[in-house]
Design an enzyme around this catalytic site. Structure first.
Site, PDB file in Angstrom:
ATOM      1  N   LYS A  78       2.585  29.970  35.274  1.00 55.43           N
ATOM      2  CA  LYS A  78       3.315  29.871  36.215  1.00 55.43           C
ATOM      3  C   LYS A  78       2.486  28.375  36.407  1.00 55.43           C
ATOM      4  O   LYS A  78       1.114  27.738  36.476  1.00 55.43           O
ATOM      5  CB  LYS A  78       2.790  30.094  37.407  1.00 55.43           C
ATOM      6  CG  LYS A  78       3.583  29.405  38.987  1.00 55.43           C
ATOM      7  CD  LYS A  78       3.031  30.915  40.010  1.00 55.43           C
ATOM      8  CE  LYS A  78       3.797  30.638  42.145  1.00 55.43           C
ATOM      9  NZ  LYS A  78       3.768  31.659  42.284  1.00 55.43           N
ATOM     10  N   SER A 153       6.974  32.931  44.844  1.00 60.11           N
ATOM     11  CA  SER A 153       7.449  31.548  44.336  1.00 60.11           C
ATOM     12  C   SER A 153       7.056  31.759  42.878  1.00 60.11           C
ATOM     13  O   SER A 153       7.108  30.891  42.323  1.00 60.11           O
ATOM     14  CB  SER A 153       6.582  31.229  45.234  1.00 60.11           C
ATOM     15  OG  SER A 153       4.577  31.649  45.242  1.00 60.11           O
ATOM     16  N   SER A 177       3.176  36.817  46.293  1.00 63.35           N
ATOM     17  CA  SER A 177       4.494  35.435  45.413  1.00 63.35           C
ATOM     18  C   SER A 177       5.261  36.230  44.261  1.00 63.35           C
ATOM     19  O   SER A 177       4.979  36.526  42.837  1.00 63.35           O
ATOM     20  CB  SER A 177       3.799  34.567  45.011  1.00 63.35           C
ATOM     21  OG  SER A 177       4.518  33.602  46.311  1.00 63.35           O
TER      22      SER A 177
END
Ligand code: GLN
Length: 506
Positions: A78, A153, A177
């Site tokens: 990420k 997210s 997330s």
């Protein structure tokens, strides 16, 4: 062993046994990821040269007699985690062009264990969001329906693993997330106990909640990854100094003797009928596996969202103060320094980030601190106490992972409907508990033509990751939901590789 569809366990075993080479894996994975990513946009940046360099290093180490837990395993990171020498934007324009000068501890541990970095994945700006739509760098698409969000997210980290663009990935979970996008994308997403994995090198959103964890296509791969990244780090004072019980060798095949709590306040009649049916079946399957279902109550869970949306913005308003045009990324032209701060932040932050900075600054301001921030901290303590009380009667709590299956782009235009997606994940985050989402079937969305993946959330007491992954493994192996549906982005050649001669998925 197939480098695209194989599990981390299979890949590492083959590379350690030298029946496959890490270089070969990189050369098959890279073009596949490039092809699929043209449809999904899971990656902000692919790092093929770095991947090749790591593959070479892994081969040298294996040739020298080392056995590496993640030898040759392609991993996606990420983009709110630092990987030295690569762009790290956190999905924000304000960090456009920023190159990480060092590597996050969790990432470093994966690389040291033999994993190969495929690239950096897209996310909601500074990890604020539940759909990926808040990224400054475009939408990531759900591999099961490209008109729908992958969740957020950690949008790209979920989509990359679901779309076979990486075998495993790292995400971060502050209020859901990892778990919500895992549910939307038919993969396993696991948030360990707060403090279990180092946050060093993770761009902070809400420091008392942020936690790094893995995405994988199987519980076993999530456990393998967890075993590598967990543990004390002298570079993160909030990482916990407590022995890690390895999880990958504690995976169970049944749930005999396990008490599973169903939460009264999370009654399934809040869901649409197709989703409800999915969870009713899941709970019955848990019982079939030998678990005893008990009803537990979390009376303060309903205050979770309100509590979170004071604490998280308060912490973010402080954490994001450093992005002012002086040290990192974007700097706007201006006649003086104050004007420079203002113009940089006005141009660099997106609307959701600005909203949270405003709310957080207000909640922390003198005269309002007691009414908002302090009150939210007290509510947080109550929520944690509710969980502790519930765990006197059960070993794990299950619930839906998200409020609905993946929705269409632009379907949630007001912030509160978006916030409601995390209704089930946020209470566990506030209590710091280990929690995961495991695929539990597919349900036809009310506005859809194609069934979309669903996730079952399982949560256990602090530091009981080994038990949690064990329960999830038993459920996964008995139901095999992840293998019953296929991403649309899977090309004919790769899907052939997945199918056994009987037509079932291998
Ligand atoms: N969707 C939640 C938020 O926007 C949670 C995000 C996260 O876990 N990083 O704050």
């Amino acid at each position: 062993m197939n480098p695209v569809t194989g599990s981390a366990r299979e890949i590492a075993r083959a590379v350690n046994a030298r029946t496959a080479s890490a270089a070969e894996i990189a050369e098959v994975l890279i073009p596949h990821a490039e092809r699929v990513d043209a449809q999904l946009n899971a990656y902000l940046e692919l790092t093929p040269e770095l991947m090749r360099a790591h593959a070479k290093r892994v081969e040298e180490r294996v040739a020298a007699g080392e056995s590496l837990p993640l030898a040759g395993v392609p991993v996606a990171i990420k983009d709110n985690m630092c990987l030295e020498g690569t762009h790290t934007t956190a999905g924000s324009k304000i960090l456009n062009g920023f190159v990480a000068p060092y590597t996050a501890t969790a990432v470093q541990r994966l690389l040291a264990a033999g994993a190969l970095p495929v690239g950096k994945t897209n996310l909601d700006e500074f990890a604020m969001g539940s759909s990926g739509e808040n990224s400054a760098y475009g939408l990531t698409r759900n591999p099961y329906d490209t008109d729908r969000v992958p969740g957020g997210s950690s949008a790209g980290s979920a989509a990359a693993v679901a779309g076979f663009e990486a075998t495993i990935s790292l995400g971060s979970d502050t209020g859901g997330s990892i778990r919500e996008p895992a549910a939307f994308c038919n993969v396993v997403g696991f948030k360990p106990t707060y403090g279990r994995v180092s946050r060093y090198g993770l761009i902070a959103f809400a420091s008392s909640l942020d936690q790094i964890g893995p995405f994988a296509r199987t519980v076993e791969d999530a456990a393998l990854t967890y075993d590598v990244i967990a543990g004390k780090d002298p570079l993160d004072a909030t990482s916990v100094d407590r022995a890690v019980e390895p999880a990958a060798d504690g995976l169970r095949e049944d749930l005999r003797g396990v008490r599973i709590g169903i939460v009264t306040e999370f009654a399934l009649d809040k869901l649409d009928p197709a989703s409800r049916a999915c969870y009713e079946t899941a709970y019955a399957d848990l019982e079939r596996l030998g678990a005893e279902l008990v009803e537990v109550s979390l009376p303060t869970a309903e205050y979770g969202l309100a509590t979170y949306y004071l604490i998280a913005p308060a912490e973010c308003s402080s954490n994001l103060a450093r992005f002012d045009g002086v040290r990192y990324g974007l700097r706007a032209d201006a006649p003086d320094v104050n004007e420079m701060y203002e113009r940089t932040r006005a141009a660099g932050f997106g609307p959701e980030v600005k909203r949270r900075i405003l709310i957080g600054t207000y909640a922390l301001s003198s005269g309002y601190y007691d009414a908002y921030y302090l009150k939210a901290q007290k509510a947080r303590t109550r929520i944690a106490e509710d969980f502790a009380r519930a765990f006197e009667r059960c070993d794990a709590i299950v619930s839906p992972a998200a409020s609905s299956p993946a929705f269409r782009f632009n379907a949630k235009s007001d912030p509160v409907t978006m916030y409601l997606m995390d209704y089930y994940t946020i209470p566990g985050s506030l209590a710091g508990l280990p929690s995961l989402s495991v695929p539990c079937g597919a349900a036809l969305p009310e506005d859809g033509t194609r069934p979309m993946p669903m996730g079952l959330q399982m949560t256990t007491p602090l530091f009981t990751e080994r038990a949690l992954l064990g329960y999830a493994h038993a459920y996964e192996r008995a139901t095999l939901h992840a293998e019953k549906i296929m991403p649309l982005t899977m090309d004919a050649e790769s899907s052939m590789m997945l199918r056994t001669p009987t037509g079932n998925l291998a």
